[in-house]
Design an enzyme around this catalytic site. Structure first.
Site, PDB file in Angstrom:
ATOM      1  CB  SER A  30      -0.948  -0.003   1.210  1.00  0.00           C
ATOM      2  OG  SER A  30      -0.216  -0.128   2.406  1.00  0.00           O
ATOM      3  CB  THR A  31       3.946   2.326   1.814  1.00  0.00           C
ATOM      4  OG1 THR A  31       3.360   1.755   2.986  1.00  0.00           O
ATOM      5  CG2 THR A  31       4.537   3.673   2.146  1.00  0.00           C
ATOM      6  CG  ASP A  81       9.252  -2.343  -1.386  1.00  0.00           C
ATOM      7  OD1 ASP A  81       8.046  -2.062  -1.202  1.00  0.00           O
ATOM      8  OD2 ASP A  81       9.650  -3.501  -1.566  1.00  0.00           O
ATOM      9  CE  LYS A  94      10.793  -5.049   1.006  1.00  0.00           C
ATOM     10  NZ  LYS A  94       9.404  -4.559   0.961  1.00  0.00           N
ATOM     11  N   GLY A  95       7.647  -8.684   2.896  1.00  0.00           N
ATOM     12  CA  GLY A  95       6.976  -9.836   2.294  1.00  0.00           C
ATOM     13  C   GLY A  95       5.550 -10.032   2.774  1.00  0.00           C
ATOM     14  N   GLY A  96       5.041  -9.049   3.525  1.00  0.00           N
ATOM     15  CA  GLY A  96       3.635  -9.122   3.940  1.00  0.00           C
ATOM     16  C   GLY A  96       2.717  -9.245   2.724  1.00  0.00           C
ATOM     17  N   GLY A  97       3.149  -8.647   1.614  1.00  0.00           N
ATOM     18  CA  GLY A  97       2.376  -8.727   0.370  1.00  0.00           C
ATOM     19  C   GLY A  97       2.785  -9.911  -0.501  1.00  0.00           C
ATOM     20  CD  GLU A 103       8.671  -6.659  -1.707  1.00  0.00           C
ATOM     21  OE1 GLU A 103       9.110  -7.179  -0.675  1.00  0.00           O
ATOM     22  OE2 GLU A 103       7.555  -6.130  -1.785  1.00  0.00           O
TER      23      GLU A 103
HETATM   24  C1  5RP Z   1       5.280  -6.608   0.178  1.00  0.00           C
HETATM   25  C2  5RP Z   1       6.104  -5.877   1.165  1.00  0.00           C
HETATM   26  C3  5RP Z   1       5.606  -4.542   1.634  1.00  0.00           C
HETATM   27  O1  5RP Z   1       6.608  -3.604   1.471  1.00  0.00           O
HETATM   28  C4  5RP Z   1       5.214  -4.636   3.073  1.00  0.00           C
HETATM   29  O2  5RP Z   1       4.306  -5.698   3.236  1.00  0.00           O
HETATM   30  C5  5RP Z   1       4.600  -3.329   3.577  1.00  0.00           C
HETATM   31  O3  5RP Z   1       3.349  -3.156   3.001  1.00  0.00           O
HETATM   32  P1  5RP Z   1       2.456  -1.874   3.269  1.00  0.00           P
HETATM   33  O4  5RP Z   1       3.131  -0.731   2.595  1.00  0.00           O
HETATM   34  O5  5RP Z   1       1.128  -2.236   2.613  1.00  0.00           O
HETATM   35  O6  5RP Z   1       2.326  -1.697   4.750  1.00  0.00           O
HETATM   36  O7  5RP Z   1       7.134  -6.306   1.595  1.00  0.00           O
HETATM   37  O8  5RP Z   1       5.795  -7.878  -0.102  1.00  0.00           O
END
Ligand code: 5RP
Length: 219
Positions: A30-31, A81, A94-97, A103
């Site tokens: 999202s960021t 990122d 990282k990697g929540g998405g 990345e």
């Molecule tokens: C995706 C990531 C994102 O940078 C991480 O999950 C942060 O996400 P957000 O900006 O939605 O809080 O690593 O794989």
């Protein structure tokens, strides 16, 4: 300010880190989406972008920004990122998405990694956010057992396949006191593609969105 407003503020601030006439590495989440929207406003000043996920590539194209294959790009001055957690030493989870592998590849090529986060992401010790590990599907159970031996509690991310056709194990209950060591140890488990610790190649700059404004942290 809301969390979304803080994310927007750091995305805006990150534009100052983008040199004119360059190809920009773009993250996921999202960021990063807010950053892509800001990049759309200055698209005439850049030569294109490399994306760390199909979702980001799609959003970039919607803004009329050319998305290049990383294999055809030899110089990437900056990668921007978000992160799920970051320390003051600029090591990250990282990697929540689920885009951690791409990345990490784009970050490896980039000369400068600019991390953009709202203040909630800054931590003293990594590991409260479950550590994502991308795994080849046939190795899922074996890798899970090995992660338990390391003290974690892996959980399969349900209904999720990465852009690379793999699965994600989210590892709970890790208190990551030595991020570089754990990053290497997990990557050595056969069947692991990569893990979400970005410590060996951490960020170079952190733009942190706080109620007092955007703070800049560097090494
Ligand atoms: C995706 C990531 C994102 O940078 C991480 O999950 C942060 O996400 P957000 O900006 O939605 O809080 O690593 O794989």
């Amino acid at each position: 300010m809301t969390q979304d407003e803080l994310k927007q503020a750091v995305a805006r601030a990150a534009i100052a880190q983008v040199p004119v006439g360059c190809i920009v590495g773009v993250g996921t989440g999202s960021t990063a989406n807010y950053f892509i929207d800001e990049l759309g406003k200055i698209k005439h000043k850049i030569d294109g972008a490399v994306a760390s996920s199909e979702a980001s590539a799609q959003r970039l194209r919607k803004h009329g920004i050319e998305v290049l294959d990383l294999n055809n790009v030899s110089d990437l001055p900056v990668y921007v990122d978000g992160a799920d957690e970051i320390t003051r030493h600029l090591a990250m989870v990282k990697g929540g998405g689920g885009a951690l592998t791409r990345e990490k590849i784009v970050a490896a090529v980039a000369r400068k990694f600019v991390c953009i986060c709202d203040a909630s992401k800054l931590v003293d010790v990594l590991g409260k956010f479950p550590l994502p590990v991308e795994v080849l599907p046939m190795a899922r159970s074996y890798v899970a057992r090995e992660l338990v031996r390391l003290g974690g509690q892996p959980a399969l991310r349900q209904g999720f396949t990465t852009d690379n056709g793999n699965v994600i194990l989210d590892v709970h209950n890790l208190q990551i006191l030595n991020p570089q060591e754990l990053e290497t140890t997990i990557n050595q488990i056969t069947g692991v593609v990569t893990n979400g610790l970005f410590a060996r190649r951490g960020a170079d700059v952190l733009l942190l969105g706080t109620d007092k404004g955007v703070e800049t942290l560097t090494h």
